[in-house]
Design a protein around this motif. Structure first.
Motif, mmCIF file in Angstrom:
data_model
loop_
_atom_site.group_PDB
_atom_site.id
_atom_site.type_symbol
_atom_site.label_atom_id
_atom_site.label_comp_id
_atom_site.label_asym_id
_atom_site.label_seq_id
_atom_site.Cartn_x
_atom_site.Cartn_y
_atom_site.Cartn_z
ATOM 1 N N ALA A 182 56.321 -100.537 -19.579
ATOM 2 C CA ALA A 182 56.734 -100.737 -21.160
ATOM 3 C C ALA A 182 54.984 -101.564 -21.295
ATOM 4 C CB ALA A 182 57.209 -101.596 -21.904
ATOM 5 N N GLY A 183 54.218 -102.189 -19.677
ATOM 6 C CA GLY A 183 53.666 -103.294 -19.673
ATOM 7 C C GLY A 183 52.054 -102.168 -20.615
ATOM 8 N N ILE A 184 52.047 -101.045 -19.791
ATOM 9 C CA ILE A 184 50.785 -100.644 -20.334
ATOM 10 C C ILE A 184 50.834 -100.301 -21.372
ATOM 11 C CG2 ILE A 184 51.277 -99.195 -18.292
ATOM 12 C CD1 ILE A 184 52.097 -96.740 -19.395
ATOM 13 N N ALA A 185 51.544 -100.227 -22.496
ATOM 14 C CA ALA A 185 51.428 -100.018 -24.140
ATOM 15 C C ALA A 185 50.578 -100.980 -25.007
ATOM 16 C CB ALA A 185 52.849 -100.135 -25.075
ATOM 17 N N ARG A 186 50.113 -100.806 -25.985
ATOM 18 C CA ARG A 186 49.303 -101.414 -26.791
ATOM 19 C C ARG A 186 49.267 -101.573 -27.735
ATOM 20 N NH1 ARG A 186 48.310 -102.741 -22.052
ATOM 21 N NH2 ARG A 186 45.036 -102.530 -21.253
ATOM 22 N N ARG A 187 49.433 -102.531 -28.544
ATOM 23 C CA ARG A 187 50.561 -102.685 -30.022
ATOM 24 C C ARG A 187 49.557 -102.189 -31.170
ATOM 25 N NH1 ARG A 187 52.879 -106.813 -32.362
ATOM 26 N NH2 ARG A 187 52.898 -108.036 -31.122
ATOM 27 N N GLY A 188 50.007 -101.146 -31.939
ATOM 28 C CA GLY A 188 49.530 -100.764 -33.044
ATOM 29 C C GLY A 188 49.070 -98.821 -32.444
ATOM 30 N N PRO A 190 50.140 -95.506 -29.716
ATOM 31 C CA PRO A 190 51.166 -94.530 -29.582
ATOM 32 C C PRO A 190 52.182 -95.063 -28.066
ATOM 33 C CG PRO A 190 49.407 -93.240 -30.423
ATOM 34 C CD PRO A 190 48.886 -94.679 -30.240
ATOM 35 N N ALA A 191 52.741 -95.170 -27.725
ATOM 36 C CA ALA A 191 54.067 -95.282 -26.967
ATOM 37 C C ALA A 191 54.931 -94.120 -26.920
ATOM 38 C CB ALA A 191 54.395 -96.149 -26.447
ATOM 39 N N ILE A 192 54.579 -92.966 -25.852
ATOM 40 C CA ILE A 192 55.452 -91.652 -26.087
ATOM 41 C C ILE A 192 56.347 -92.313 -24.947
ATOM 42 C CG2 ILE A 192 55.448 -89.717 -25.661
ATOM 43 C CD1 ILE A 192 53.962 -90.424 -27.961
ATOM 44 N N VAL A 193 57.782 -91.711 -25.365
ATOM 45 C CA VAL A 193 59.313 -91.939 -24.329
ATOM 46 C C VAL A 193 59.560 -90.902 -24.030
ATOM 47 C CG1 VAL A 193 60.958 -92.652 -24.036
ATOM 48 C CG2 VAL A 193 59.326 -94.734 -25.247
ATOM 49 N N GLY A 194 59.219 -90.214 -23.009
ATOM 50 C CA GLY A 194 59.760 -88.599 -22.753
ATOM 51 C C GLY A 194 60.704 -88.546 -22.164
ATOM 52 N N GLU A 195 62.080 -89.375 -21.716
ATOM 53 C CA GLU A 195 63.754 -89.227 -21.539
ATOM 54 C C GLU A 195 63.905 -89.506 -22.774
ATOM 55 O OE1 GLU A 195 65.535 -91.346 -18.277
ATOM 56 O OE2 GLU A 195 63.464 -93.082 -18.360
ATOM 57 N N LEU A 196 65.277 -88.454 -22.918
ATOM 58 C CA LEU A 196 66.667 -88.749 -23.647
ATOM 59 C C LEU A 196 67.436 -90.096 -24.055
ATOM 60 C CD1 LEU A 196 67.526 -84.786 -24.180
ATOM 61 C CD2 LEU A 196 65.983 -85.173 -25.389
ATOM 62 N N SER A 208 58.239 -104.713 -28.345
ATOM 63 C CA SER A 208 57.874 -106.350 -28.576
ATOM 64 C C SER A 208 56.163 -106.199 -28.491
ATOM 65 C CB SER A 208 58.726 -107.337 -27.428
ATOM 66 O OG SER A 208 58.358 -106.951 -26.273
ATOM 67 N N HIS A 209 56.040 -104.926 -27.460
ATOM 68 C CA HIS A 209 54.704 -105.274 -27.985
ATOM 69 C C HIS A 209 54.129 -105.131 -28.591
ATOM 70 C CE1 HIS A 209 55.018 -105.914 -23.520
ATOM 71 N NE2 HIS A 209 54.985 -105.014 -23.530
ATOM 72 N N GLY A 210 54.734 -104.326 -29.995
ATOM 73 C CA GLY A 210 54.616 -104.133 -31.064
ATOM 74 C C GLY A 210 54.136 -102.764 -30.966
ATOM 75 N N ALA A 211 54.286 -101.770 -30.087
ATOM 76 C CA ALA A 211 53.678 -100.016 -29.669
ATOM 77 C C ALA A 211 54.259 -99.719 -31.227
ATOM 78 C CB ALA A 211 53.662 -99.692 -28.641
ATOM 79 N N ALA A 212 53.596 -98.326 -31.581
ATOM 80 C CA ALA A 212 54.271 -96.949 -32.082
ATOM 81 C C ALA A 212 54.731 -95.777 -31.739
ATOM 82 C CB ALA A 212 52.976 -96.518 -32.623
ATOM 83 N N VAL A 213 56.126 -96.501 -31.215
ATOM 84 C CA VAL A 213 56.980 -95.912 -30.824
ATOM 85 C C VAL A 213 56.875 -94.391 -31.152
ATOM 86 C CG1 VAL A 213 59.481 -95.906 -28.919
ATOM 87 C CG2 VAL A 213 57.856 -98.011 -29.476
ATOM 88 N N GLU A 214 56.901 -93.271 -30.116
ATOM 89 C CA GLU A 214 57.424 -91.951 -30.440
ATOM 90 C C GLU A 214 58.711 -91.849 -29.496
ATOM 91 O OE1 GLU A 214 54.872 -89.877 -31.786
ATOM 92 O OE2 GLU A 214 54.167 -90.532 -33.173
ATOM 93 N N GLN A 215 60.059 -91.196 -30.184
ATOM 94 C CA GLN A 215 60.674 -90.842 -28.136
ATOM 95 C C GLN A 215 60.856 -89.456 -28.461
ATOM 96 O OE1 GLN A 215 64.619 -93.835 -28.056
ATOM 97 N NE2 GLN A 215 65.535 -92.365 -27.479
ATOM 98 N N ALA A 216 61.298 -88.657 -27.349
ATOM 99 C CA ALA A 216 62.229 -87.604 -27.259
ATOM 100 C C ALA A 216 63.086 -87.793 -27.349
ATOM 101 C CB ALA A 216 62.252 -87.016 -26.088
#
Length: 423
Positions: A182-188, A190-196, A208-216
């Motif tokens: 998760a450390g590659i994400a940046r605040r605000g 997009p952070a794409i999570v590819g697994e279900l 906690s990093h404040g990333a805009a998470v989008e999850q499969a």
């Protein structure tokens, strides 16, 4: 004596730092600052995860190229030539470009030690910065938070999957490993999570990093329509697409995550996104990802080297029943060999085990592989060989018409098989 050829530079880089892996950003950041830290591209996408990174980068490259973007890709490790690690406009960096970049890095680093991987990462940044790129796509080498690739702030990141691998560096369980990735994400951003079913540690850290998470499965979905498939986002965007040419069922998830990243960056309108995503299904360059090399018995090569990758291979084999499978398998000492063998189980009719000791100090002897195999699959048939070439020859000799030969377990296995087939 100063290195002059690419081979000499790579040998020098292996020797210049006492540690093969030295996680942390301080040293590489200082050198990059000495090189004036230029912007490497107008847009940057970083891809991390345990498995699926290379395929996801390939989908992104194919889609962005179809959109008319000038794309640079940094991946590792290479299969046959080091030059494969850095591609600009679909073309591998040539020796002269790499040597000139290494010379600039060597001048900038002064007395600061750099690992082999850090030299390569800085070379990618340096060459990308000189290439006037629209998009740079960066594959994380190990983990995420402390990997040299994380020096660059990406506009969007993808975490493909999280499973047990490199536990001595990243932690003993999926939650720990997920937090590192998760450390590659940046605040605000997009952070794409590819697994279900990602680990809670990954999602908690992204939050906690404040990333805009989008999850499969929550924010975007895959629906198989046979033929083809449908990608749909919760905002109503829907794309009807042809099946990906990369063979494994898991490639739908990799392609879907790549599409989600482009959708989140909003670089293309929905109509254009559907066109380039469709084109990207046919164009990805991802050697040794269930790559068919022809022949009868059919030869297939894959870089799967951990239990999660082996489960994906098992899923593919279950969808292709009716043929005996001969495995050509070699592994490194830090891999969960028993977990890989257990995942494939009785799907393998005969194991042709290859020693990798001649390829790398981390390579396991075939006798050790055989000992593990007899522990986890006592009835499994196997033989042992001094190298991949001998194992492949034995598999070809024993396989019958209509059988399959699956060569996998390490990049060293894949490279040897690809070189032998090309020769």
């Amino acid at each position: 004596m100063k290195p002059s050829t690419l081979a000499e530079w790579l040998d020098y880089q292996q020797r210049v730092h006492a540690l093969g892996v030295d996680l942390g950003l301080e040293r590489v950041h200082a050198v990059w600052e000495s090189m004036n830290a230029p912007r490497i591209a107008r847009h940057v996408i970083t891809v991390g995860g345990t498995n699926g990174k290379g395929s996801t980068v390939a989908f992104l490259e194919a889609m962005l190229t179809a959109a008319g973007q000038k794309v640079g890709c940094y991946t590792s490790p290479h299969l046959i030539r080091y030059n494969e690690r850095i591609r600009i406009g679909g073309v591998d960096a040539d020796d002269a470009e790499l040597i000139e970049s290494f010379e600039r890095i060597e001048f900038a680093r002064g007395e600061i030690p750099l690992t082999y991987f850090e030299f390569g990462t800085l070379a990618a940044f340096d060459l990308f910065a000189r290439a006037d790129l629209d998009v740079a796509v960066l594959e994380v080498g190990l983990g995420g938070r402390l990997d040299a690739v994380n020096l660059i702030d990406a506009e969007a990141v993808i975490v493909t999957t999280v499973d047990l691998d490199h536990v001595e560096w990243l932690g003993p369980d999926r939650d720990s490993i997920g937090r590192e990735k998760a450390g590659i994400a940046r605040r605000g951003r997009p952070a794409i999570v590819g697994e279900l079913l990602p680990p809670a540690g990954l999602l908690q850290a992204l939050s906690s990093h404040g990333a805009a998470v989008e999850q499969a499965g929550l924010d975007f979905h895959v629906e198989r329509t046979s033929p083809g498939w449908r990608w749909q986002h919760r905002d109503g965007t829907a794309l009807n697409l042809p099946d990906p040419e990369l063979a494994a069922p898991v490639q739908y998830a990799n392609a879907s995550a790549a599409i989600a990243a482009l959708h989140a960056l909003d670089l293309l309108d929905p109509t254009e996104l559907e066109r380039v995503a469709a084109a990207g299904m046919h164009l990805p360059r991802a050697p040794a990802r269930l790559q068919f090399l022809g022949g009868d018995p059919a030869l297939i090569v894959d870089v799967g080297h951990n239990p999660q990758a082996a489960r994906a291979l098992a899923e593919w084999l279950d969808a292709q029943p009716g043929r005996r499978v001969h495995a050509v398998y070699g592994a490194l000492s830090d891999k969960d060999v028993g977990g890989v063998m257990t995942a494939l189980g009785t799907r393998i009719a005969h194991w042709h085990l290859a020693s990798l000791e001649q390829d790398t100090p981390r390579g396991l002897p075939a006798s050790v592989l055989a000992g593990v195999l007899h522990q986890v699959l006592p009835r499994a048939a196997c033989d042992t060989h001094p190298n991949v070439q001998h194992a492949l020859a034995a598999a070809r000799a024993s396989a019958r018409h209509g059988d399959r030969i699956l060569a996998f377990g390490s990049f060293f296995v894949a490279a040897a098989v690809l070189e032998e087939s090309a020769g």
